[in-house]
Design a protein around this motif. Structure first.
Motif, PDB file in Angstrom:
ATOM      1  N   GLN A  21      46.632  54.184  10.771  1.00 20.65           N
ATOM      2  CA  GLN A  21      45.358  54.434   9.699  1.00 20.65           C
ATOM      3  C   GLN A  21      44.508  53.526   9.097  1.00 20.65           C
ATOM      4  O   GLN A  21      44.745  52.572   9.726  1.00 20.65           O
ATOM      5  CB  GLN A  21      46.515  54.280   8.419  1.00 20.65           C
ATOM      6  CG  GLN A  21      48.035  55.707   8.328  1.00 20.65           C
ATOM      7  CD  GLN A  21      47.986  55.939   6.541  1.00 20.65           C
ATOM      8  OE1 GLN A  21      48.261  54.880   5.699  1.00 20.65           O
ATOM      9  NE2 GLN A  21      49.183  57.224   6.579  1.00 20.65           N
ATOM     10  N   GLY A  22      43.330  54.454   8.825  1.00 22.50           N
ATOM     11  CA  GLY A  22      42.256  53.094   8.829  1.00 22.50           C
ATOM     12  C   GLY A  22      41.569  53.297   9.647  1.00 22.50           C
ATOM     13  O   GLY A  22      41.816  53.883  10.345  1.00 22.50           O
TER      14      GLY A  22
ATOM     15  N   CYS B 227      44.558  45.998   1.381  1.00 20.73           N
ATOM     16  CA  CYS B 227      44.607  47.757   2.095  1.00 20.73           C
ATOM     17  C   CYS B 227      44.212  48.018   3.864  1.00 20.73           C
ATOM     18  O   CYS B 227      44.837  48.180   3.715  1.00 20.73           O
ATOM     19  CB  CYS B 227      43.894  48.450   0.874  1.00 20.73           C
ATOM     20  SG  CYS B 227      43.450  50.122   1.381  1.00 20.73           S
TER      21      CYS B 227
ATOM     22  N   TRP C   4      46.234  49.170   6.246  1.00 21.72           N
ATOM     23  CA  TRP C   4      46.192  50.562   7.079  1.00 21.72           C
ATOM     24  C   TRP C   4      46.639  50.922   7.995  1.00 21.72           C
ATOM     25  O   TRP C   4      47.349  50.846   8.387  1.00 21.72           O
ATOM     26  CB  TRP C   4      44.958  50.807   7.063  1.00 21.72           C
ATOM     27  CG  TRP C   4      44.617  51.926   5.084  1.00 21.72           C
ATOM     28  CD1 TRP C   4      45.402  52.660   4.649  1.00 21.72           C
ATOM     29  CD2 TRP C   4      43.353  52.076   4.556  1.00 21.72           C
ATOM     30  NE1 TRP C   4      44.855  52.837   3.861  1.00 21.72           N
ATOM     31  CE2 TRP C   4      43.911  52.891   3.427  1.00 21.72           C
ATOM     32  CE3 TRP C   4      41.518  51.489   4.910  1.00 21.72           C
ATOM     33  CZ2 TRP C   4      42.397  52.807   3.016  1.00 21.72           C
ATOM     34  CZ3 TRP C   4      40.980  52.366   4.262  1.00 21.72           C
ATOM     35  CH2 TRP C   4      41.158  52.967   2.967  1.00 21.72           C
ATOM     36  N   ARG C   5      46.056  49.132   8.985  1.00 22.26           N
ATOM     37  CA  ARG C   5      46.532  48.693   9.924  1.00 22.26           C
ATOM     38  C   ARG C   5      48.051  49.112  10.626  1.00 22.26           C
ATOM     39  O   ARG C   5      48.515  49.584  11.469  1.00 22.26           O
ATOM     40  CB  ARG C   5      45.466  47.433  10.646  1.00 22.26           C
ATOM     41  CG  ARG C   5      45.700  47.210  11.697  1.00 22.26           C
ATOM     42  CD  ARG C   5      44.644  46.013  11.871  1.00 22.26           C
ATOM     43  NE  ARG C   5      45.614  45.083  11.595  1.00 22.26           N
ATOM     44  CZ  ARG C   5      44.865  43.957  10.369  1.00 22.26           C
ATOM     45  NH1 ARG C   5      43.552  44.682   9.713  1.00 22.26           N
ATOM     46  NH2 ARG C   5      45.649  43.173   9.809  1.00 22.26           N
TER      47      ARG C   5
ATOM     48  N   ARG D 250      50.352  50.699   9.108  1.00 16.38           N
ATOM     49  CA  ARG D 250      51.073  51.996   9.144  1.00 16.38           C
ATOM     50  C   ARG D 250      49.752  52.647  10.317  1.00 16.38           C
ATOM     51  O   ARG D 250      49.693  54.491   9.735  1.00 16.38           O
ATOM     52  CB  ARG D 250      50.299  52.376   7.548  1.00 16.38           C
ATOM     53  CG  ARG D 250      51.063  52.077   6.711  1.00 16.38           C
ATOM     54  CD  ARG D 250      50.796  52.644   5.548  1.00 16.38           C
ATOM     55  NE  ARG D 250      51.684  51.523   4.414  1.00 16.38           N
ATOM     56  CZ  ARG D 250      51.444  51.532   2.979  1.00 16.38           C
ATOM     57  NH1 ARG D 250      50.833  51.586   2.565  1.00 16.38           N
ATOM     58  NH2 ARG D 250      52.210  51.135   2.175  1.00 16.38           N
TER      59      ARG D 250
END
Length: 95
Positions: free
Chosen positions: A60-61, A51, A55-56, A58
């Motif tokens: 995100q995170g 996950c 995220w990375r 995309r």
């Protein structure tokens, strides 16, 4: 035979208590912002490493460090804590 010729005298010294308290200390005792690899960051956040990786990818995170293009990725404790706090849901709060 005289007793002093065969007697071995040993002295035991008492180790001062201050030295007995010296133990290996956790990294946090020296560094208040340690870094984590992907697995450590995932464990801290309570999610899977996969996950965190998605995220990375995309964008995100949590914020992260990357040492060179294609190099290792690391997460600072402060960034992980800020990300976790930013995603906290307050029960009973209005959105």
């Amino acid at each position: 035979m005289p007793q002093s010729a065969h007697a071995v005298v040993t002295h035991r010294n008492q180790i001062p208590g201050i030295y007995l308290d010296l133990e290996p200390r956790p990294l946090s005792a020296f560094d208040d912002n340690p870094i984590f690899n992907e697995n450590g960051a995932a464990r801290f956040l309570g999610i899977s490493a996969e996950c965190v990786k998605k995220w990375r990818q995309r964008n995100q995170g949590p914020d992260y460090l990357q040492y060179g293009r294609g190099g290792p990725v690391r997460y600072e404790l402060h960034a992980l804590m800020a990300f976790r706090a930013a995603n906290e849901v307050k029960v009973g709060a209005r959105p």
